[in-house]
Design an enzyme around this catalytic site. Structure first.
Site, short mmCIF file in Angstrom:
data_model
loop_
_atom_site.label_atom_id
_atom_site.label_comp_id
_atom_site.label_asym_id
_atom_site.label_seq_id
_atom_site.Cartn_x
_atom_site.Cartn_y
_atom_site.Cartn_z
N HIS A 157 0.83 -1.22 0.00
CA HIS A 157 0.00 0.00 0.00
C HIS A 157 0.86 1.26 0.00
O HIS A 157 0.43 2.30 0.49
CB HIS A 157 -0.96 0.04 1.21
CG HIS A 157 -1.68 -1.24 1.45
ND1 HIS A 157 -2.91 -1.53 0.92
CD2 HIS A 157 -1.31 -2.36 2.13
CE1 HIS A 157 -3.29 -2.75 1.29
NE2 HIS A 157 -2.31 -3.28 2.01
N SER A 278 14.72 21.89 -16.41
CA SER A 278 13.52 22.70 -16.63
C SER A 278 13.94 23.96 -17.36
O SER A 278 15.04 24.47 -17.17
CB SER A 278 12.89 23.04 -15.29
OG SER A 278 12.10 24.20 -15.41
N LYS A 284 16.07 22.24 -11.29
CA LYS A 284 15.36 20.98 -11.54
C LYS A 284 16.18 19.94 -12.32
O LYS A 284 16.94 20.27 -13.21
CB LYS A 284 14.07 21.23 -12.34
CG LYS A 284 13.00 21.98 -11.60
CD LYS A 284 12.39 21.19 -10.45
CE LYS A 284 11.57 20.01 -10.90
NZ LYS A 284 10.27 20.40 -11.44
N GLU A 291 9.32 8.77 -16.77
CA GLU A 291 7.96 9.28 -16.95
C GLU A 291 7.41 8.91 -18.32
O GLU A 291 6.25 8.52 -18.47
CB GLU A 291 7.92 10.81 -16.81
CG GLU A 291 8.07 11.30 -15.39
CD GLU A 291 8.18 12.81 -15.34
OE1 GLU A 291 7.28 13.45 -14.80
OE2 GLU A 291 9.18 13.36 -15.87
#
Ligand code: ARG
Length: 465
Positions: A157, A278, A284, A291
């Site tokens: 979980h 970024s 970043k 992804e």
């Protein structure tokens, strides 16, 4: 204007929009090698059976090989008006050798021809993909070996549950990839079935030898029913399903890498070569590769559904709808191959941060089950032990302490049968070491598992193997 092979039957010329709409050449041109290989086998078979002369077959073979070279070098001009790769090649053949070229299509249809091309293509791609999966597995096994002793929290979980070896976690993915490879391998027997000789749908009046063409093409099996041979796309559906499962597996690891590379987890650091920055936030480092792997899972699952729906309710035998099999297939092949390769590179070079994994072992009462197991060894029934430990955890949490920071007196308030030797059971390392059950996370079990995987993959084990 290009004269169509069916011009005998037609009075009007094809509407430009129809030509555009029905053409598949823009995407099926990638099948040119397979199409030519099929035609070479077919031409040789026709000569062998006395349907064309040996000299004619030779002329056809030679011309087809020249066409292949032109396609190979990029010199060949593909025209949409030729509709598909089969007609583009046949037209080029006829342009080269005239009347003799017009004999190649004897006892054949584009229906068995296209089924053959896709089968030849897919058999090859399945092998390439399986090899890429083997490389990915090697990358995973090497990381497992490199960080063999590292302990991390295992989750259920997404809540910290019990300590496990990081290697054990990696080897869970190896099991998935091993099954993925097995599924691909098993599917080859159904892909390598030659449909050549089914002709349009009913077979042919000529005395052909489908066994001979199958042999020429390296296919063990020959179709058994001509209607099925031209309309079956199970083998594509099966591949699309296997590919979707591969992507589902990759997306799970991708998600973990995204999560683990956050400041909150910090279990891994993505290599610069596999991350992007970024355009506005200078600090970043984004996990775009995992992804995108996670994201591309959607289109690969979609491609499966796409073809399932296309095939649903199709009457026998061939229908033009089946031309729609190629784009989802090609897209899936390209996407999955790229994702498996990228994940392999990423897994090979991702930086593991054992100190962060180790820090995450605190605070989750990860050895609470061990305390319950300990009480069972003292004769407490497991359900009772579970309750006693639950109360102990509640107490420790209120005190802001770890279980091992409590005193025996405190623990005995909830678990009266506990003795001083219980502290040994609360140690993280011991918790892992005690899980010696088959397939468990104990170092000796994981070492066996890793060794087995390394042997399967032809990797020499490193230190400790
Ligand atoms: N381009 C077609 C396809 O991919 C080839 C078969 C065409 N057959 C036909 N009867 N129109 O399915």
């Amino acid at each position: 204007m290009v004269k169509k092979p069916w011009s005998g039957r037609f009075e009007e010329k094809t509407e430009a929009a129809v030509e555009e709409f029905t053409a598949s050449l823009s995407f099926d041109r990638r099948l040119y090698r397979q199409d030519i290989a099929g035609s070479l086998a077919h031409a040789r078979m026709l000569a062998r059976q006395g349907i064309i002369s040996p000299a004619e077959a030779e002329q056809i073979v030679k011309a087809l090989e020249e066409i292949r070279l032109k396609m190979e070098s990029g010199e060949f001009v593909f025209e949409t008006a030729k509709e598909d790769i089969h007609m583009a090649i046949e037209a080029a053949l006829i342009a080269k050798i005239g009347e003799v070229g017009r004999k190649l299509h004897t006892a054949r249809s584009r229906n068995d021809q296209v089924a053959l091309d896709v089968r030849l293509y897919l058999a090859q791609e399945v092998e390439t993909l399986s090899a890429a999966l083997a490389d990915l597995r090697r990358a995973g096994a090497r990381q497992a070996r490199r960080h063999f002793g590292v302990i991390m929290p295992g989750y259920t979980h997404l809540q910290r549950a019990q300590p496990i070896l990081f290697a054990h976690h990696l080897l869970a993915y190896d099991e998935m990839w091993r099954r993925d490879q097995a599924r691909l391998g098993e599917s080859l027997a159904r892909i390598r079935v030659s449909p050549l000789g089914a002709a349009a749908l009913a077979g042919t009046t000529f005395t052909i030898d489908p066994r001979y063409t199958a042999d020429q093409l390296g296919f063990k099996e020959v179709f058994r029913n001509s209607l099925d041979a031209v309309s079956d796309r199970d083998f594509v559906l099966e591949f699309l399903a296997h590919a979707a499962i591969i992507m589902v597996h990759l997306s799970r690891l991708a998600e973990e890498l995204v999560l683990w590379s956050t400041a909150e987890f910090g279990f891994v650091e993505l290599p610069d070569a596999y991350a992007t920055g970024s355009s506005i936030m200078p600090q970043k480092k984004n996990p775009d590769v995992p992804e995108l792997i996670r994201g591309k899972c959607g289109r690969v699952c979609g491609n499966l559904l796409n073809l399932l729906v296309t095939c649903k309710g199709l009457p026998l035998a061939y229908n033009r709808d089946l031309q729609e099999d190629k784009e989802p297939l090609f897209d899936t092949v390209d996407t999955v191959k790229a994702c498996v390769k990228l994940m392999g590179g990423l897994l090979e070079s991702v930086k593991i941060r054992p100190e962060r994994m180790s820090a995450a072992l605190r605070g989750g009462f990860l050895t609470a089950t061990d305390l319950a197991d300990y009480l069972v060894t003292k004769g407490v029934p497991f359900r009772t032990a579970h309750e006693q430990v639950g109360q102990t955890v509640r107490f420790a949490e209120a005190q802001g302490k770890e279980l091992w920071e409590l005193s025996l007196v405190e623990i005995n308030k909830f678990a009266p049968l506990a003795e001083a030797d219980l502290f040994d059971w609360l140690k993280i390392e011991n918790s892992v070491a005690r899980r010696r059950s088959p397939g468990g996370t104990a170092p000796e079990r994981v070492a066996e598992a890793l060794k087995r995987v390394e042997e399967e993959l032809g990797l020499g084990g490193g230190p400790g193997s």
